[in-house]
Structures are given as C-alpha cells and as structure tokens.
Design a protein around this motif. Structure first.
Motif, PDB file in Angstrom:
ATOM      1  N   LYS A  48      -7.594  21.058  -3.551  1.00  0.00           N
ATOM      2  CA  LYS A  48      -7.826  19.925  -4.448  1.00  0.00           C
ATOM      3  C   LYS A  48      -9.247  19.408  -4.250  1.00  0.00           C
ATOM      4  CE  LYS A  48      -3.206  18.012  -5.245  1.00  0.00           C
ATOM      5  NZ  LYS A  48      -3.205  18.313  -6.688  1.00  0.00           N
ATOM      6  N   HIS A  49      -9.953  19.226  -5.351  1.00  0.00           N
ATOM      7  CA  HIS A  49     -11.271  18.597  -5.318  1.00  0.00           C
ATOM      8  C   HIS A  49     -11.061  17.093  -5.444  1.00  0.00           C
ATOM      9  CE1 HIS A  49     -13.548  22.410  -5.918  1.00  0.00           C
ATOM     10  NE2 HIS A  49     -12.412  22.775  -6.472  1.00  0.00           N
ATOM     11  N   VAL A  50     -11.650  16.339  -4.533  1.00  0.00           N
ATOM     12  CA  VAL A  50     -11.397  14.898  -4.516  1.00  0.00           C
ATOM     13  C   VAL A  50     -12.690  14.105  -4.320  1.00  0.00           C
ATOM     14  CG1 VAL A  50      -9.070  15.220  -3.577  1.00  0.00           C
ATOM     15  CG2 VAL A  50     -10.993  14.838  -2.016  1.00  0.00           C
ATOM     16  N   LEU A  51     -12.600  12.830  -4.660  1.00  0.00           N
ATOM     17  CA  LEU A  51     -13.640  11.859  -4.330  1.00  0.00           C
ATOM     18  C   LEU A  51     -13.043  10.897  -3.312  1.00  0.00           C
ATOM     19  CD1 LEU A  51     -15.135  10.988  -7.847  1.00  0.00           C
ATOM     20  CD2 LEU A  51     -16.094  12.518  -6.118  1.00  0.00           C
ATOM     21  N   ILE A  52     -13.732  10.730  -2.198  1.00  0.00           N
ATOM     22  CA  ILE A  52     -13.232   9.872  -1.128  1.00  0.00           C
ATOM     23  C   ILE A  52     -14.089   8.610  -1.032  1.00  0.00           C
ATOM     24  CG2 ILE A  52     -12.940   9.661   1.374  1.00  0.00           C
ATOM     25  CD1 ILE A  52     -12.277  12.634   1.437  1.00  0.00           C
ATOM     26  N   ARG A  75     -10.084   3.313   6.331  1.00  0.00           N
ATOM     27  CA  ARG A  75      -9.249   3.046   5.157  1.00  0.00           C
ATOM     28  C   ARG A  75      -9.784   3.940   4.049  1.00  0.00           C
ATOM     29  NH1 ARG A  75     -10.029  -3.390   5.957  1.00  0.00           N
ATOM     30  NH2 ARG A  75     -12.153  -2.596   6.172  1.00  0.00           N
ATOM     31  N   CYS A  76      -9.069   5.023   3.786  1.00  0.00           N
ATOM     32  CA  CYS A  76      -9.566   6.062   2.876  1.00  0.00           C
ATOM     33  C   CYS A  76      -8.750   6.118   1.591  1.00  0.00           C
ATOM     34  CB  CYS A  76      -9.521   7.429   3.557  1.00  0.00           C
ATOM     35  SG  CYS A  76     -10.569   7.546   5.014  1.00  0.00           S
ATOM     36  N   PHE A  77      -9.454   6.042   0.479  1.00  0.00           N
ATOM     37  CA  PHE A  77      -8.855   6.172  -0.843  1.00  0.00           C
ATOM     38  C   PHE A  77      -9.304   7.516  -1.419  1.00  0.00           C
ATOM     39  CE2 PHE A  77      -9.407   1.774   0.158  1.00  0.00           C
ATOM     40  CZ  PHE A  77      -8.304   1.116  -0.359  1.00  0.00           C
ATOM     41  N   THR A  78      -8.374   8.273  -1.948  1.00  0.00           N
ATOM     42  CA  THR A  78      -8.681   9.614  -2.447  1.00  0.00           C
ATOM     43  C   THR A  78      -8.360   9.717  -3.935  1.00  0.00           C
ATOM     44  OG1 THR A  78      -8.097  10.530  -0.285  1.00  0.00           O
ATOM     45  CG2 THR A  78      -8.273  12.076  -2.104  1.00  0.00           C
ATOM     46  N   ARG A  79      -9.328  10.205  -4.709  1.00  0.00           N
ATOM     47  CA  ARG A  79      -9.100  10.394  -6.152  1.00  0.00           C
ATOM     48  C   ARG A  79      -9.225  11.870  -6.494  1.00  0.00           C
ATOM     49  NH1 ARG A  79     -12.317   9.593 -10.993  1.00  0.00           N
ATOM     50  NH2 ARG A  79     -14.108   8.918  -9.751  1.00  0.00           N
ATOM     51  N   MET A  89       0.818  -1.212   0.000  1.00  0.00           N
ATOM     52  CA  MET A  89       0.000   0.000   0.000  1.00  0.00           C
ATOM     53  C   MET A  89       0.856   1.267   0.000  1.00  0.00           C
ATOM     54  SD  MET A  89      -3.306  -0.761   2.417  1.00  0.00           S
ATOM     55  CE  MET A  89      -2.342  -1.121   3.876  1.00  0.00           C
ATOM     56  N   GLU A  90       2.038   1.171   0.592  1.00  0.00           N
ATOM     57  CA  GLU A  90       2.914   2.339   0.667  1.00  0.00           C
ATOM     58  C   GLU A  90       3.277   2.848  -0.723  1.00  0.00           C
ATOM     59  OE1 GLU A  90       4.984   5.475   1.753  1.00  0.00           O
ATOM     60  OE2 GLU A  90       3.937   4.220   3.208  1.00  0.00           O
ATOM     61  N   ASN A  91       3.449   1.923  -1.665  1.00  0.00           N
ATOM     62  CA  ASN A  91       3.863   2.309  -3.012  1.00  0.00           C
ATOM     63  C   ASN A  91       2.701   2.390  -3.997  1.00  0.00           C
ATOM     64  OD1 ASN A  91       6.624   2.385  -2.259  1.00  0.00           O
ATOM     65  ND2 ASN A  91       6.727   0.145  -2.422  1.00  0.00           N
ATOM     66  N   ALA A  92       1.478   2.323  -3.486  1.00  0.00           N
ATOM     67  CA  ALA A  92       0.306   2.401  -4.364  1.00  0.00           C
ATOM     68  C   ALA A  92       0.235   3.769  -5.036  1.00  0.00           C
ATOM     69  CB  ALA A  92      -0.965   2.146  -3.567  1.00  0.00           C
ATOM     70  N   ALA A  93      -0.258   3.779  -6.277  1.00  0.00           N
ATOM     71  CA  ALA A  93      -0.366   5.043  -7.013  1.00  0.00           C
ATOM     72  C   ALA A  93      -1.499   5.906  -6.481  1.00  0.00           C
ATOM     73  CB  ALA A  93      -0.578   4.757  -8.496  1.00  0.00           C
ATOM     74  N   LEU A  94      -2.506   5.264  -5.896  1.00  0.00           N
ATOM     75  CA  LEU A  94      -3.669   5.993  -5.381  1.00  0.00           C
ATOM     76  C   LEU A  94      -3.400   6.478  -3.960  1.00  0.00           C
ATOM     77  CD1 LEU A  94      -6.621   6.588  -6.386  1.00  0.00           C
ATOM     78  CD2 LEU A  94      -7.326   4.627  -5.007  1.00  0.00           C
ATOM     79  N   PRO A  95      -3.679   7.754  -3.662  1.00  0.00           N
ATOM     80  CA  PRO A  95      -3.478   8.263  -2.299  1.00  0.00           C
ATOM     81  C   PRO A  95      -4.332   7.506  -1.276  1.00  0.00           C
ATOM     82  CG  PRO A  95      -3.700  10.088  -3.835  1.00  0.00           C
ATOM     83  CD  PRO A  95      -4.062   8.838  -4.591  1.00  0.00           C
ATOM     84  N   TRP A 114      -1.667   6.969   9.495  1.00  0.00           N
ATOM     85  CA  TRP A 114      -0.779   6.497   8.421  1.00  0.00           C
ATOM     86  C   TRP A 114      -1.236   7.091   7.100  1.00  0.00           C
ATOM     87  CZ3 TRP A 114      -1.941   3.733   3.972  1.00  0.00           C
ATOM     88  CH2 TRP A 114      -0.841   3.273   3.227  1.00  0.00           C
ATOM     89  N   ALA A 115      -0.294   7.329   6.216  1.00  0.00           N
ATOM     90  CA  ALA A 115      -0.601   7.774   4.851  1.00  0.00           C
ATOM     91  C   ALA A 115       0.510   7.287   3.940  1.00  0.00           C
ATOM     92  CB  ALA A 115      -0.712   9.293   4.787  1.00  0.00           C
ATOM     93  N   ASN A 116       0.161   6.927   2.720  1.00  0.00           N
ATOM     94  CA  ASN A 116       1.207   6.481   1.796  1.00  0.00           C
ATOM     95  C   ASN A 116       1.851   7.682   1.105  1.00  0.00           C
ATOM     96  OD1 ASN A 116      -0.715   7.224  -0.092  1.00  0.00           O
ATOM     97  ND2 ASN A 116      -0.695   5.285  -1.203  1.00  0.00           N
ATOM     98  N   GLN A 117       2.891   7.410   0.347  1.00  0.00           N
ATOM     99  CA  GLN A 117       3.648   8.493  -0.276  1.00  0.00           C
ATOM    100  C   GLN A 117       2.814   9.249  -1.302  1.00  0.00           C
ATOM    101  OE1 GLN A 117       6.706   9.540   0.745  1.00  0.00           O
ATOM    102  NE2 GLN A 117       6.215  11.275  -0.600  1.00  0.00           N
ATOM    103  N   ALA A 118       1.911   8.544  -1.982  1.00  0.00           N
ATOM    104  CA  ALA A 118       1.075   9.206  -2.988  1.00  0.00           C
ATOM    105  C   ALA A 118       0.200  10.281  -2.346  1.00  0.00           C
ATOM    106  CB  ALA A 118       0.201   8.175  -3.705  1.00  0.00           C
ATOM    107  N   GLU A 119      -0.299  10.012  -1.146  1.00  0.00           N
ATOM    108  CA  GLU A 119      -1.118  10.994  -0.425  1.00  0.00           C
ATOM    109  C   GLU A 119      -0.281  12.208  -0.034  1.00  0.00           C
ATOM    110  OE1 GLU A 119      -4.674  11.772   2.453  1.00  0.00           O
ATOM    111  OE2 GLU A 119      -4.475  10.337   0.834  1.00  0.00           O
TER     112      GLU A 119
END
Length: 201
Positions: free
Chosen positions: A78-82, A97-101, A1-7, A19-24
């Motif tokens: 930034k406008h996002v979809l969570i 567990r939050c995914f941000t687009r 998850m740390e290297n996932a492209a999605l924040p 916690w947050a991954n690098q993309a976030e």
C-alpha cells in the motif's frame, strides 16, 4: 480514536507498535495480536524510509504527508501518506501519533499515465527520427535544384519536426521526473535566446 475511519497507530521510542485502531488493522489485514508489539519497521517495504521517519520524530519534527510503502498481510503493498508527531511528557518521548492515508489508487493511476506517456512517446520517436533523417538529406540537396520556395519549405518542415521531437523528449522527461527516475542537472542558459526561438516558432 479506536472507531476512527482514518488508520492510526502509536509507536514508542524503540520503534515498537504500542497501539493501533481497527481501521489500521483492517487496512493492512492483520489481527491485533499480529501487529501490536511488533517493530513498525517490519511493516514498511523500504527500510531507509522508516529509519528516516523514526529519526525525524525522535528529533521532535512533525511529519506531514510523508510518502511511504506499507506491507500488507496478503503480500500486497500500500502506498500511503503518513502524518505524525510525538507525544512528550516533561520532554520524555511517550509515543508517536501516526495518521495514515491510503493513496495506492492514485499512485497506480499515476503509474498507468506515465507508462502510457512513455509508450506513446517512444512509438512517435522512432518514425520521427526517420522522417528527420530524410528531411535533413533533402534540405542538404535542395539548393542544387535552384527552387528557393522548395528549399525554404523543407527548412521550415525540418524545424517543425525538430520541435515535435523536443516536445516528445519533454514528455519523456516529465514522465521520468514523476517516477523519480531522472537526476536533475541545473544549467545556466540565455533566456533571451529561448524567447527569440519561441517567437520565431
């Protein structure tokens, strides 16, 4: 998850980022130590929005494409979809567990389109109002000349001008709806009357 492209990020039951991954971090421009351990509300531009998100998650709801606005380190928004749900162990809240687009480009494009529609509609509305005013005067005076064809032609022209005016109003309504600036007031109407008007047009 740390290297996932999605924040991605996790938030505990107190609303603190754990916690947050690098993309976030890259998306918002913060260093890890500036982001982890902070209240997630600090990074939302609209407090009622994040309050609602946290309440829904605590209520064990799953969020899909929830619109929000996040604050970046450089001051931009930034406008996002969570999309988010809660990890629980034995019914206890562990973390979200939050995914941000990021949809900023799409939102700005929508805004430009709405601004253009609004501008064009207003530019057309002003001269059309004058045209309709003159047509109404001419229609009222036409019978005095005794020319049935002229009178009928003016009446049809006025009707079509009013149709264009309604179309412009519809464009403005759609623009306001997309910007969420218009309150809907549902009303009943006679469908057969509308259909007859459409057939006549």
């Amino acid at each position: 998850m740390e290297n996932a492209a999605l924040p991605l990020h996790w938030v505990n039951s107190e609303g603190i980022i754990t916690w947050a991954n690098q993309a976030e971090l890259t998306a918002l421009g913060f260093e890890r130590e500036e982001y982890i351990g902070q209240p997630i509300a600090n990074f939302h531009a609209d407090q009622p929005t994040i309050n609602d998100i946290l309440e829904r998650l605590k209520d064990n709801q799953t969020l899909h494409n929830y619109r929000a606005r996040l604050k970046c380190k450089d001051g931009t928004i930034k406008h996002v979809l969570i999309s988010s749900n809660v990890l629980r162990k034995e019914e206890a809240f562990v973390h979200t567990r939050c995914f941000t687009r990021d949809i900023t480009a799409m939102v700005l494009e929508e805004q430009r389109k709405n601004d253009f529609v609004s501008m064009v509609s207003h530019e057309l509305k002003t001269p059309l109002t004058s045209i309709l005013g003159y047509l109404q005067v001419m229609v009222s005076k036409a019978p005095k000349f005794g020319d049935a064809f002229f009178t009928q032609a003016l009446a049809k022209t006025e009707k079509q001008a009013k149709s264009i005016q309604r179309m412009i109003e519809d464009f403005l309504i759609i623009s306001r709806l997309e910007e969420a600036k218009l309150q809907l007031n549902p009303e009943t109407f006679e469908l057969h009357v509308l259909l007859q008007e459409l057939i006549q047009d």
